[in-house]
Design an enzyme around this catalytic site. Sequence first.
Site, PDB file in Angstrom:
ATOM      1  N   ASP A   1       0.862  -1.189   0.000  1.00 16.79           N
ATOM      2  CA  ASP A   1       0.000   0.000   0.000  1.00 16.79           C
ATOM      3  C   ASP A   1       0.892   1.230   0.000  1.00 16.79           C
ATOM      4  O   ASP A   1       2.100   1.139   0.197  1.00 16.79           O
ATOM      5  CB  ASP A   1      -0.936   0.001   1.210  1.00 16.79           C
ATOM      6  CG  ASP A   1      -0.214  -0.393   2.479  1.00 16.79           C
ATOM      7  OD1 ASP A   1       0.980  -0.062   2.621  1.00 16.79           O
ATOM      8  OD2 ASP A   1      -0.834  -1.034   3.338  1.00 16.79           O
TER       9      ASP A   1
ATOM     10  N   ASP B   1       1.498   5.026   1.557  1.00 12.33           N
ATOM     11  CA  ASP B   1       1.165   5.976   2.610  1.00 12.33           C
ATOM     12  C   ASP B   1       1.776   7.326   2.278  1.00 12.33           C
ATOM     13  O   ASP B   1       2.908   7.407   1.809  1.00 12.33           O
ATOM     14  CB  ASP B   1       1.709   5.485   3.960  1.00 12.33           C
ATOM     15  CG  ASP B   1       1.018   4.203   4.406  1.00 12.33           C
ATOM     16  OD1 ASP B   1      -0.186   4.054   4.116  1.00 12.33           O
ATOM     17  OD2 ASP B   1       1.679   3.344   5.007  1.00 12.33           O
TER      18      ASP B   1
ATOM     19  N   ASP C   1       9.744   3.448  12.930  1.00  7.84           N
ATOM     20  CA  ASP C   1      10.488   2.425  13.657  1.00  7.84           C
ATOM     21  C   ASP C   1      11.901   2.216  13.113  1.00  7.84           C
ATOM     22  O   ASP C   1      12.883   2.569  13.740  1.00  7.84           O
ATOM     23  CB  ASP C   1       9.691   1.114  13.740  1.00  7.84           C
ATOM     24  CG  ASP C   1       9.058   0.683  12.425  1.00  7.84           C
ATOM     25  OD1 ASP C   1       9.355   1.281  11.371  1.00  7.84           O
ATOM     26  OD2 ASP C   1       8.258  -0.279  12.440  1.00  7.84           O
TER      27      ASP C   1
HETATM   28  P1  ATP Z   1       4.212  -3.309   5.090  1.00  9.32           P
HETATM   29  O1  ATP Z   1       5.007  -3.710   3.928  1.00  9.32           O
HETATM   30  O2  ATP Z   1       3.884  -4.433   5.986  1.00  9.32           O
HETATM   31  O3  ATP Z   1       3.027  -2.431   4.788  1.00  9.32           O
HETATM   32  P2  ATP Z   1       5.162  -0.934   6.369  1.00  9.32           P
HETATM   33  O4  ATP Z   1       6.562  -0.542   6.768  1.00  9.32           O
HETATM   34  O5  ATP Z   1       4.491  -0.096   5.354  1.00  9.32           O
HETATM   35  O6  ATP Z   1       5.231  -2.443   5.951  1.00  9.32           O
HETATM   36  P3  ATP Z   1       2.936  -0.356   8.034  1.00  9.32           P
HETATM   37  O7  ATP Z   1       2.443  -1.123   9.205  1.00  9.32           O
HETATM   38  O8  ATP Z   1       2.112  -0.226   6.823  1.00  9.32           O
HETATM   39  O9  ATP Z   1       4.343  -0.991   7.696  1.00  9.32           O
HETATM   40  O10 ATP Z   1       3.309   1.091   8.595  1.00  9.32           O
HETATM   41  C1  ATP Z   1       3.649   2.184   7.747  1.00  9.32           C
HETATM   42  C2  ATP Z   1       4.791   2.964   8.369  1.00  9.32           C
HETATM   43  O11 ATP Z   1       4.388   3.499   9.622  1.00  9.32           O
HETATM   44  C3  ATP Z   1       6.040   2.165   8.674  1.00  9.32           C
HETATM   45  O12 ATP Z   1       6.883   2.046   7.563  1.00  9.32           O
HETATM   46  C4  ATP Z   1       6.675   2.950   9.787  1.00  9.32           C
HETATM   47  O13 ATP Z   1       7.366   4.049   9.276  1.00  9.32           O
HETATM   48  C5  ATP Z   1       5.458   3.457  10.549  1.00  9.32           C
HETATM   49  N1  ATP Z   1       5.080   2.542  11.640  1.00  9.32           N
HETATM   50  C6  ATP Z   1       4.106   1.603  11.615  1.00  9.32           C
HETATM   51  N2  ATP Z   1       4.012   0.964  12.788  1.00  9.32           N
HETATM   52  C7  ATP Z   1       4.950   1.510  13.587  1.00  9.32           C
HETATM   53  C8  ATP Z   1       5.343   1.287  14.936  1.00  9.32           C
HETATM   54  N3  ATP Z   1       4.761   0.362  15.686  1.00  9.32           N
HETATM   55  N4  ATP Z   1       6.344   2.055  15.438  1.00  9.32           N
HETATM   56  C9  ATP Z   1       6.923   3.000  14.677  1.00  9.32           C
HETATM   57  N5  ATP Z   1       6.595   3.245  13.412  1.00  9.32           N
HETATM   58  C10 ATP Z   1       5.630   2.520  12.852  1.00  9.32           C
HETATM   59 MG    MG Z   2       2.508  -0.290   4.613  1.00  8.16          MG
END
Ligand code: ATP
Ligand code: MG
Length: 490
Positions: free
Chosen positions: A66, A68, A185
Amino acid sequence: MNSPPASLATPSADPRIIARSEHNVSRAHISPNALRVLYRLRDGGFQAFLVGGCVRDLLLGIEPKDFDVATDALPEQVKRLFRNCRLVGRRFRLAHVFFGREIIEVATFRAATAPEPGEEPIPVADLDDERVPGLEESEPVAEEAATADPRGLPDDDSERAFDASGRILRDNIYGTIDADVWRRDFTCNSLYYNIADFSIWDYVNGVADVSARTLRLIGDPETRFREDPVRMLRAARFEAKLGFSIDPATAAPIGKLRELLAGVPQARLFDETLKLFLGGYGAASFRVLRARGLLGSILPTVDAYLSAHPGSLVEKLLVRGLENTDGRVQADKPVTPTFLFALLLYGPIAAIIEATPPERWHELATILDACDQAVREAQARISIPKRFSLGVREMFALQPRLEHPRGRRALRSLEHPRFRAAYDLLLLRSEFGMASKATADWWTRLQEVSAEERNTMAEALASATARDPEAPPPARRGRRRRRSGSARRG
Ligand code: ATP
Ligand code: MG
C-alpha cells in the site's frame, strides 16, 4: 550517558537529499491514485511525500502493499482537497482517500515520540488502550480520546504518556517532517519520497541500510522497543519478509524485552499475528519468531508444545500448512485466520486431547472441549474473534466425520460451510500419517466427480461399511490405520 555506539541511528537535523537521478524509485511503479493524492496536495501548496514501507519496497524493486502519504497539511485541509476523503482516528486524525477499493492514507507529520535522554516514563494506569479487533491500523501507536481542534491543546494535561515500562500510551501532536522521522520504527521505513522534485529525503541513513539489507531501529533500541514492544514483532516480520538482517544493536535487547509483549492489547497482537502469518511469508515468520524466542511471547502454549516435542509431526504439519498458505497468498487466493489458528493450535489441542483416557480421544465432546480450552489459553495473550475460534472448533469436529465417511451422510458433509477447511486439514494430516491417505483420497475424488458419480461412491461406501464398519472407503487398497483425532507420533 555514554555516547551511543556507532551502529545507533540518530536522525540528523537536515536530511540527505537523494536526487531523482541518484535513485531508482520511478513513478511508473507508484500507484496512480497515490500520485493523484500527492499532486493535489502539492498543487494545494502543501508538502507531500510517500513514506514508510512503500518507499523501502520501491527501492528494493518489490511491489508495495500500500502507499502511505505524509504531509504538512492538517487533516481538515486534506479533507477539503478531496471529495472522496474520510477522517479516521480520534486524537491523531488521519485522512483516508478512497479510490474504489484502494485507500491512500494521508497522515499529517507527527511530532517526535522519542523521549529526551533521562526523561522518566510517566506511569499512567487508567488509560483504556483497547483497540477494535480486526481494525486495520497502519499507525497503531496512538489514537485515543478526541480533541476538537486538531492543532489545539488536547483535552487532558499532557500530549504524550508512557506506562511504567516505557510504553507509549498516547502521542497526539502534529509536527514537522524532521520530527515525524522519530516516530518511525526502522531506518528503512523512514524514507520520504518528495513529489515536488522526486527526490528522497533521508534523515537516518535509511537508503544505505536498504542497500545493505539491514534492519536498524531509529534511536536507542531498548527505548524504542519499550515505547512499543510490537516493534519486536515488526522486526521479525521484516526480517522474514525482506530477508534483511537485524543489526546486532537492534537485536540485542529483544531477549530481555520480549516479555513486554504481554502488556500489549490482545487485539493488536491478533492483528500483528495475521500480518506475520497471512502476509505471504508465514513459514519464514515462524522460523524467525522461533529463533528470536518471540513465538512464546504471542502464543505461549504453541511455543511450549513445540519445545516439548522437538521435530514433531505437529511442527511439520504446521510448517507445511504455513507454506501452503504462503503459496495461496502468492497466487492471490483467499486465506483465512480460521485455518491459520487451526494450524497454530493443533499442538495444544492435541496435547489436551491426549491428556484424556485414550478411549475418549475420538469423542466429539473431547475434541470440542480441547478446542475451547486451547483457544481460551491462547486468548490470554491474543484475542481470537469468535467467528474464527468457532471455525477452528468446526474444523476439528469435522475430522472424525471425514475420517469415517458414512454412506450418503458423507454427501451432506460436502455442504458444510467449513468442509473445505476441514478437508484441507485432513489432507495435511494424511500427508504426515495422522489420518488415512485412502480416506483423504476418497474425499478428493468425491469432489472431482459428477453429482451422479458422487451418489454411486456414497452408495458403494454405504454397502462396504454395512459389511465391515472398519473398512476403508472402497477402491483403495491398504489396511486402515488407527485413526487419530489427535496428533500421535503416527
Ligand atoms: P508493510 O510492507 O507491511 O506495509 P510498512 O513498513 O508499510 O510495511 P505499516 O504497518 O504499513 O508498515 O506502517 C507504515 C509505516 O508506519 C512504517 O513504515 C513505519 O514508518 C510506521 N510505523 C508503523 N508501525 C509503527 C510502529 N509500531 N512504530 C513506529 N513506526 C511505525
Ligand atoms: Mg505499509
